[in-house]
Design a protein around this motif. Structure first.
Motif, PDB file in Angstrom:
ATOM      1  N   ASP A  79       0.840  -1.194   0.311  1.00 38.03           N
ATOM      2  CA  ASP A  79       0.422  -0.484   0.577  1.00 38.03           C
ATOM      3  C   ASP A  79       0.577   0.985  -0.397  1.00 38.03           C
ATOM      4  O   ASP A  79       2.207   1.191   0.199  1.00 38.03           O
ATOM      5  CB  ASP A  79      -1.016  -0.092   1.696  1.00 38.03           C
ATOM      6  N   ASP A 138      -5.062  -1.977  -2.952  1.00 40.40           N
ATOM      7  CA  ASP A 138      -6.148  -1.430  -2.953  1.00 40.40           C
ATOM      8  C   ASP A 138      -6.177  -1.640  -4.794  1.00 40.40           C
ATOM      9  O   ASP A 138      -5.560  -1.979  -5.553  1.00 40.40           O
ATOM     10  CB  ASP A 138      -6.408  -0.104  -3.270  1.00 40.40           C
ATOM     11  N   PRO A 167     -10.948  -0.437   3.189  1.00 38.75           N
ATOM     12  CA  PRO A 167      -9.660  -0.521   3.271  1.00 38.75           C
ATOM     13  C   PRO A 167      -9.245  -1.961   4.646  1.00 38.75           C
ATOM     14  O   PRO A 167      -8.486  -2.373   4.079  1.00 38.75           O
ATOM     15  CB  PRO A 167      -9.070   0.758   3.925  1.00 38.75           C
ATOM     16  N   ARG A 168     -10.113  -2.236   4.886  1.00 38.96           N
ATOM     17  CA  ARG A 168     -10.700  -3.564   5.981  1.00 38.96           C
ATOM     18  C   ARG A 168     -10.003  -4.828   5.827  1.00 38.96           C
ATOM     19  O   ARG A 168      -9.977  -5.491   6.047  1.00 38.96           O
ATOM     20  CB  ARG A 168     -11.955  -4.014   6.691  1.00 38.96           C
ATOM     21  N   ASN A 170      -7.711  -5.238   3.349  1.00 41.30           N
ATOM     22  CA  ASN A 170      -5.805  -5.505   2.735  1.00 41.30           C
ATOM     23  C   ASN A 170      -5.659  -5.061   4.978  1.00 41.30           C
ATOM     24  O   ASN A 170      -5.089  -3.667   5.131  1.00 41.30           O
ATOM     25  CB  ASN A 170      -5.679  -4.274   2.411  1.00 41.30           C
ATOM     26  N   ASN A 173      -1.799  -4.786   6.585  1.00 38.27           N
ATOM     27  CA  ASN A 173      -1.291  -3.771   5.580  1.00 38.27           C
ATOM     28  C   ASN A 173      -1.659  -2.120   6.524  1.00 38.27           C
ATOM     29  O   ASN A 173      -1.268  -1.774   6.766  1.00 38.27           O
ATOM     30  CB  ASN A 173      -0.787  -3.586   4.255  1.00 38.27           C
ATOM     31  N   GLU A 174      -2.581  -2.490   6.523  1.00 35.43           N
ATOM     32  CA  GLU A 174      -4.051  -0.932   7.111  1.00 35.43           C
ATOM     33  C   GLU A 174      -3.057  -1.057   8.463  1.00 35.43           C
ATOM     34  O   GLU A 174      -2.959   0.170   9.330  1.00 35.43           O
ATOM     35  CB  GLU A 174      -4.960  -0.850   6.941  1.00 35.43           C
ATOM     36  N   SER A 175      -3.092  -1.997   8.764  1.00 32.72           N
ATOM     37  CA  SER A 175      -2.563  -2.233  10.346  1.00 32.72           C
ATOM     38  C   SER A 175      -1.233  -1.377  10.719  1.00 32.72           C
ATOM     39  O   SER A 175      -1.147  -0.899  11.712  1.00 32.72           O
ATOM     40  CB  SER A 175      -3.135  -3.497  11.790  1.00 32.72           C
ATOM     41  N   ASN A 177       0.284   0.476   8.704  1.00 31.54           N
ATOM     42  CA  ASN A 177       0.642   1.896   7.685  1.00 31.54           C
ATOM     43  C   ASN A 177      -0.122   2.613   9.451  1.00 31.54           C
ATOM     44  O   ASN A 177       0.253   3.728   9.412  1.00 31.54           O
ATOM     45  CB  ASN A 177      -0.435   1.739   7.044  1.00 31.54           C
ATOM     46  N   GLY A 178      -0.788   2.022  10.028  1.00 32.34           N
ATOM     47  CA  GLY A 178      -1.405   2.891  11.272  1.00 32.34           C
ATOM     48  C   GLY A 178      -0.421   3.011  12.233  1.00 32.34           C
ATOM     49  O   GLY A 178      -0.443   3.813  13.127  1.00 32.34           O
TER      50      GLY A 178
END
Length: 244
Positions: A79, A138, A167-168, A170, A173-175, A177-178
């Motif tokens: 991402d 995405d 986005p959930r 992914n 990766n979202e976690s 990036n957070g």
């Protein structure tokens, strides 16, 4: 011990007592999380919690739409994250993770990132780590470009594109990036792009080799000893991958 806990809490302001416990053990302390929690509460140490409920996509049988990782190099995810240097100019980060091991494989930092940059970054990772079976992303232009799709197809890498606005799907990766934004980007002023590249790479190394990961029993995704061994074996089996 109280001084050590407070020192770690000040150094890693977004960590809670369980990760602090893991760091204490790494430093040689013989202590369990209940004792650390007691001191944590006594000293009024606290990390603000913010959580927003989001919808997931579900099939008719109630199962979540998702390809579950089952082994190393089974499913990767990538991402892009955006931030700015002190002069207000934007830069982007291409983050790539292995969903099974939770290891961050790379963070490419540049003013602009396009499909060629995606291929170049993946090529380096395929040579070093081996070719993944699936890659999740995405529908951004740099990921969904025909050039990227055709190149991945020739390497027999299957693409997993999430639904737009979801986005959930992914989530790993979202976690990640957070965590990157919460633990580094929000607390640093980058005066130059080079400074951003150096500090972000240092954080990536810390994340992989030292930072306790809650889903891995408070162990880092790639402890230093295992990382060195893996890199040595990867160098021994390097193969050439050509872009056609």
């Amino acid at each position: 011990m109280t001084e050590a806990i407070i020192s770690l809490a000040l150094q890693y302001g977004r960590y809670r007592y369980r990760r602090i416990t893991a760091l204490l053990r790494n430093d040689g302390w013989q202590v369990n999380h209940k004792r650390v929690e007691c001191i944590w509460r006594r000293e009024w140490l606290k990390v603000p919690q913010k959580q927003t409920k989001r919808r997931r996509l579900w099939l008719n049988d109630g199962s979540c739409i998702r390809k579950r990782p089952q082994y190393r190099n089974h499913v990767w995810a990538y991402d892009c994250v955006m931030d700015r240097t002190h002069d207000g100019k934007r830069f982007r980060m291409l983050t790539v993770i292995d969903e099974y091991t939770r290891e961050c494989l790379s963070i490419k930092v540049a003013r602009k990132l396009n499909s060629i940059d995606v291929i170049d970054n993946l090529l380096d990772l395929f040579l070093l780590k081996g070719v993944t079976d699936y890659i999740r992303s995405d529908n951004g232009a740099e990921f969904a470009a025909d050039l990227v799709r055709k190149w991945l197809a020739k390497l027999k890498v299957k693409t997993l594109f999430i639904e737009p606005g979801s986005p959930r799907e992914n989530g790993y990766n979202e976690s990640f990036n957070g965590k990157l934004r919460d633990e580094l980007l929000n607390g640093e002023i980058f005066y130059t792009l080079k400074a951003a590249q150096i500090l972000i790479e240092q954080w990536r190394s810390w994340y992989n080799t030292i930072r306790p990961h809650s889903s891995l029993n408070c162990q880092p995704p790639a402890p230093q000893a295992l990382l060195v061994k893996h890199n040595e074996s990867a160098q021994g089996r390097r193969s050439t991958i050509l872009i056609h």
